[in-house]
Design a protein around this motif. Structure first.
Motif, PDB file in Angstrom:
ATOM      1  N   ASP A  57       0.855  -1.048  -0.048  1.00 28.34           N
ATOM      2  CA  ASP A  57      -0.169  -0.035  -0.143  1.00 28.34           C
ATOM      3  C   ASP A  57       0.719   1.222  -0.059  1.00 28.34           C
ATOM      4  N   SER A  58       1.944   1.149  -0.331  1.00 23.55           N
ATOM      5  CA  SER A  58       3.062   2.347  -0.790  1.00 23.55           C
ATOM      6  C   SER A  58       4.081   1.647  -1.481  1.00 23.55           C
ATOM      7  N   ASP A  59       4.793   2.740  -2.052  1.00 30.93           N
ATOM      8  CA  ASP A  59       5.682   2.452  -3.251  1.00 30.93           C
ATOM      9  C   ASP A  59       6.937   1.590  -2.778  1.00 30.93           C
ATOM     10  N   MET A  60       7.285   0.666  -3.441  1.00 30.39           N
ATOM     11  CA  MET A  60       8.617  -0.324  -3.004  1.00 30.39           C
ATOM     12  C   MET A  60       9.934   0.234  -2.931  1.00 30.39           C
ATOM     13  N   LEU A  61      10.103   1.381  -3.523  1.00 33.02           N
ATOM     14  CA  LEU A  61      11.196   2.194  -3.390  1.00 33.02           C
ATOM     15  C   LEU A  61      11.390   2.788  -1.891  1.00 33.02           C
ATOM     16  N   THR A  62      10.455   2.856  -1.355  1.00 34.23           N
ATOM     17  CA  THR A  62      10.521   3.169   0.055  1.00 34.23           C
ATOM     18  C   THR A  62      10.330   2.215   0.973  1.00 34.23           C
ATOM     19  N   SER A 190     -14.076  -0.480   3.014  1.00 33.35           N
ATOM     20  CA  SER A 190     -13.609   0.544   2.102  1.00 33.35           C
ATOM     21  C   SER A 190     -12.122   0.946   2.176  1.00 33.35           C
ATOM     22  N   GLY A 191     -11.309   0.325   3.101  1.00 34.83           N
ATOM     23  CA  GLY A 191      -9.902   0.415   3.205  1.00 34.83           C
ATOM     24  C   GLY A 191      -8.886  -0.278   2.295  1.00 34.83           C
ATOM     25  N   ALA A 192      -7.810  -0.286   2.553  1.00 40.43           N
ATOM     26  CA  ALA A 192      -6.956  -0.748   1.596  1.00 40.43           C
ATOM     27  C   ALA A 192      -6.804  -2.080   1.217  1.00 40.43           C
ATOM     28  N   THR A 193      -7.290  -3.077   2.107  1.00 37.53           N
ATOM     29  CA  THR A 193      -7.805  -4.336   1.677  1.00 37.53           C
ATOM     30  C   THR A 193      -8.712  -4.631   0.765  1.00 37.53           C
ATOM     31  N   ALA A 194      -9.924  -3.562   1.049  1.00 34.35           N
ATOM     32  CA  ALA A 194     -11.082  -3.851   0.001  1.00 34.35           C
ATOM     33  C   ALA A 194     -10.900  -3.432  -1.225  1.00 34.35           C
ATOM     34  N   VAL A 195     -10.202  -2.198  -1.459  1.00 33.29           N
ATOM     35  CA  VAL A 195      -9.964  -1.813  -2.886  1.00 33.29           C
ATOM     36  C   VAL A 195      -8.891  -2.529  -3.453  1.00 33.29           C
ATOM     37  N   THR A 196      -7.917  -3.410  -2.680  1.00 29.53           N
ATOM     38  CA  THR A 196      -7.407  -4.507  -3.421  1.00 29.53           C
ATOM     39  C   THR A 196      -8.003  -5.513  -3.923  1.00 29.53           C
ATOM     40  N   LEU A 197      -8.956  -6.240  -2.896  1.00 27.00           N
ATOM     41  CA  LEU A 197      -9.776  -7.084  -3.172  1.00 27.00           C
ATOM     42  C   LEU A 197     -10.649  -7.075  -4.473  1.00 27.00           C
ATOM     43  N   VAL A 198     -11.272  -6.029  -4.504  1.00 34.77           N
ATOM     44  CA  VAL A 198     -12.304  -5.992  -5.567  1.00 34.77           C
ATOM     45  C   VAL A 198     -11.986  -5.961  -7.017  1.00 34.77           C
ATOM     46  N   PRO A 199     -10.954  -5.078  -7.567  1.00 33.01           N
ATOM     47  CA  PRO A 199     -10.432  -5.315  -8.855  1.00 33.01           C
ATOM     48  C   PRO A 199     -10.090  -6.803  -9.150  1.00 33.01           C
ATOM     49  N   ALA A 200      -9.185  -7.367  -8.167  1.00 36.13           N
ATOM     50  CA  ALA A 200      -8.539  -8.465  -8.248  1.00 36.13           C
ATOM     51  C   ALA A 200      -9.754  -9.619  -8.521  1.00 36.13           C
ATOM     52  N   CYS A 300      -5.831   5.296   0.350  1.00 39.99           N
ATOM     53  CA  CYS A 300      -5.863   4.019  -0.103  1.00 39.99           C
ATOM     54  C   CYS A 300      -5.044   4.191  -1.705  1.00 39.99           C
ATOM     55  N   LEU A 301      -4.134   3.551  -2.021  1.00 39.87           N
ATOM     56  CA  LEU A 301      -3.582   3.742  -3.333  1.00 39.87           C
ATOM     57  C   LEU A 301      -3.992   2.532  -4.204  1.00 39.87           C
ATOM     58  N   VAL A 302      -4.425   2.860  -5.633  1.00 40.22           N
ATOM     59  CA  VAL A 302      -4.623   1.771  -6.363  1.00 40.22           C
ATOM     60  C   VAL A 302      -3.876   2.089  -7.605  1.00 40.22           C
ATOM     61  N   TRP A 397       6.254   1.669   5.871  1.00 37.34           N
ATOM     62  CA  TRP A 397       6.596   1.143   7.188  1.00 37.34           C
ATOM     63  C   TRP A 397       7.983   1.278   7.149  1.00 37.34           C
ATOM     64  N   THR A 398       8.777   0.664   6.212  1.00 40.99           N
ATOM     65  CA  THR A 398      10.130   0.569   6.390  1.00 40.99           C
ATOM     66  C   THR A 398      11.118   1.392   6.473  1.00 40.99           C
ATOM     67  N   LEU A 399      10.787   2.806   6.173  1.00 41.20           N
ATOM     68  CA  LEU A 399      11.487   4.030   6.457  1.00 41.20           C
ATOM     69  C   LEU A 399      11.708   4.210   7.863  1.00 41.20           C
TER      70      LEU A 399
END
Length: 497
Positions: A57-62, A190-200, A300-302, A397-399
């Protein structure tokens, strides 16, 4: 028989636990350590969650490690790719040999007289038999198990669930046996999990409905960063990684600060992005306009607008309403509308659990976590030689976890250089006032925030949620700052033989 002893024990073999071990090996060479993992596999979140479309739910470079830049083109990566990255990091550094699986830490007791922690660990219990309890000791304890419960997610009490003829599943309990192809699916949330599940799920389901009580802010980002592709073509990897990482950090910080200082402008910008992705006349006010300001909850990022595409193509839809009751064939809503479903997914959130549920005590006194202040967002007031990696809520998270690991290594090396046995943060300023640790209005935070330590009104007890500021504070600021106190091991009376 003496308990097995280590210089450092790390709790949790997920993203931050593997990172902690890597920093320890590089920056504190020669220190003995082990990683205690309650489950049967490494990877933490990225091994536990198996639901369709699971991704960052965030970019992999960070989100990737500072010491091992994310090697792939995808900016928003899928769960299996992240899991492979974490495990490959552990394997290449030999960290996987230090992981003790099926080791659940139940309690940790600090003794100032011995200057060490004694851990009660439940070991084994893999074949239905009861686990055995063993003791392990260490000089420094580093918690890297995150802040949510692995064994259960949050599901509200819904009326009539026993009547529903289909299947009900929480994403945290997803298995490969769940079949949704050609079925009518309702995803509650309506959170990060939901907006991931729906299109998949919409790719093979008959139709997927996202049922939400209230909307979230949803922002589309490119799945592959075009600037990253360009810079990686012409620049050495390390230089490109540094530039791209700071570009993404700056964008996130700008978004957060703009949302806090100019919330109405931030709302307009987010809305324009949604309008560009959805058909003309779509009811954005009802389904994509929250009643709170941006970054009062996590956005939420899509990637590539996949949620908006699924809605535009008719494979998915959004309903904003409340559930009256489950029925034999689906859901009856408070508006009187009915949703028919074969499968209902309760993407209703997580349960938070501070310090992995470990019971802490110092010199025989139980530590009441909610009564403690958090020093620099990683150590508990008056609790020696204990740090916890907790990531940012407004960035990757990792930062923060990387900075925490570096700081722990600085502490350990400082104690070795000066002959100290332990350190503890002490608050000597009576004007410091306690505040909630996380300043978020999200339900998962509000349900559990009273179980967590507090942050203070000023540095070093303040949790700034600012990566650039934390770099100065955790990498550069002096360790002996008036709040962090260092102690030598107590002198022992000579033993008569």
């Amino acid at each position: 028989m003496e308990p097995e002893h280590f210089d450092v024990l790390i709790v949790g073999a997920g993203l931050s636990g593997i990172g902690s071990a890597h920093h320890l090996q590089d920056e504190c060479p020669g220190k003995t350590y082990a990683i205690l993992e309650a489950r049967d596999a490494s990877g933490g979140t990225w091994d536990l969650f198996r639901y369709p479309g699971i991704r960052s739910d965030s970019d992999m470079l960070t989100l990737g490690y500072s010491f091992r830049p994310w090697p792939e083109a995808k900016a928003i990566a899928d769960g299996p790719a992240i899991l492979s990255y974490v495990r490959k990091t552990a394997s290449e550094a030999g960290i996987d040999r230090h992981i003790r699986y099926h080791h659940r830490v139940v309690a940790a007791r600090w003794s100032s007289e011995d200057a060490r922690w004694t851990l009660e660990v439940e070991r084994g219990g893999t074949n239905g038999d009861a686990p055995e309890t063993v003791q392990m000791t260490c000089n420094f304890l580093h918690g890297c198990s995150g802040y949510y419960r692995y064994d259960e997610g949050y599901t509200p009490e819904f009326a009539g669930t026993e009547r529903f003829g289909g299947e009900i599943v929480h994403p945290q309990k997803w298995t490969d046996e769940i079949d949704y192809a050609g079925k009518r699916v309702v995803v509650i949330g309506s959170g990060a999990t939901a907006v991931t599940l729906v299109p998949a799920m919409a790719e093979t389901a008959a139709h997927v409905t996202m049922l939400q009580r209230s909307p979230s802010y949803v922002v589309s980002l490119p799945g592959v960063d075009p600037i990253a592709k360009f810079l990686r073509r012409f620049l050495p990897q390390r230089i490109a990684f540094t530039l791209l990482k700071w570009k993404n950090v700056a964008m996130t910080m700008f978004s957060f600060e703009l949302s806090r200082r100019r919330p109405e402008l931030a709302k307009k910008l987010i809305r324009k992005g949604v309008e560009r992705r959805l058909p003309p006349g779509y009811d954005i006010d009802t389904h994509f306009t929250p009643n709170y300001n941006p970054w009062d909850q996590r956005m939420c990022l899509v990637p590539d607008g996949d949620l908006f595409d699924a809605i535009s193509n008719g494979r998915a839809s959004v309903v904003t309403d409340r559930i009256e009751t489950f029925t034999e064939s689906g859901l009856l809503l408070e508006s009187g509308a009915e949703l028919e479903a074969d499968l209902i997914v309760t993407a209703t959130g997580i349960n938070l659990l501070p310090f992995g549920g470990i019971e802490l005590s110092v010199d025989g006194e139980r530590v009441s976590i909610p009564e403690k202040l958090a020093y620099k967002g990683m150590m508990l007031e008056d609790v020696p030689n204990l740090a916890v990696s907790i990531g940012y809520t407004n960035a990757s998270w990792t930062l923060k976890c990387d900075l925490t690991c570096e700081y722990v290594c600085r502490l350990i090396n400082h104690m070795d250089e000066h002959g100290y046995a332990y350190c503890a943060a002490r608050n000597h300023d009576p004007s410091i006032t306690p505040e909630p640790m996380i300043d978020f209005s999200s339900g998962y935070v509000q349900r559990s925030i009273d179980k967590f330590p507090k942050q203070g009104s000023r540095t070093p007890w303040r949790l700034h949620q600012n990566y650039a500021r934390d770099i100065l504070d955790l990498r550069r600021a002096p360790l002996e700052d008036g709040a962090m106190e260092f102690s030598r091991a107590p002198e022992r009376e000579p033993q008569l033989v």
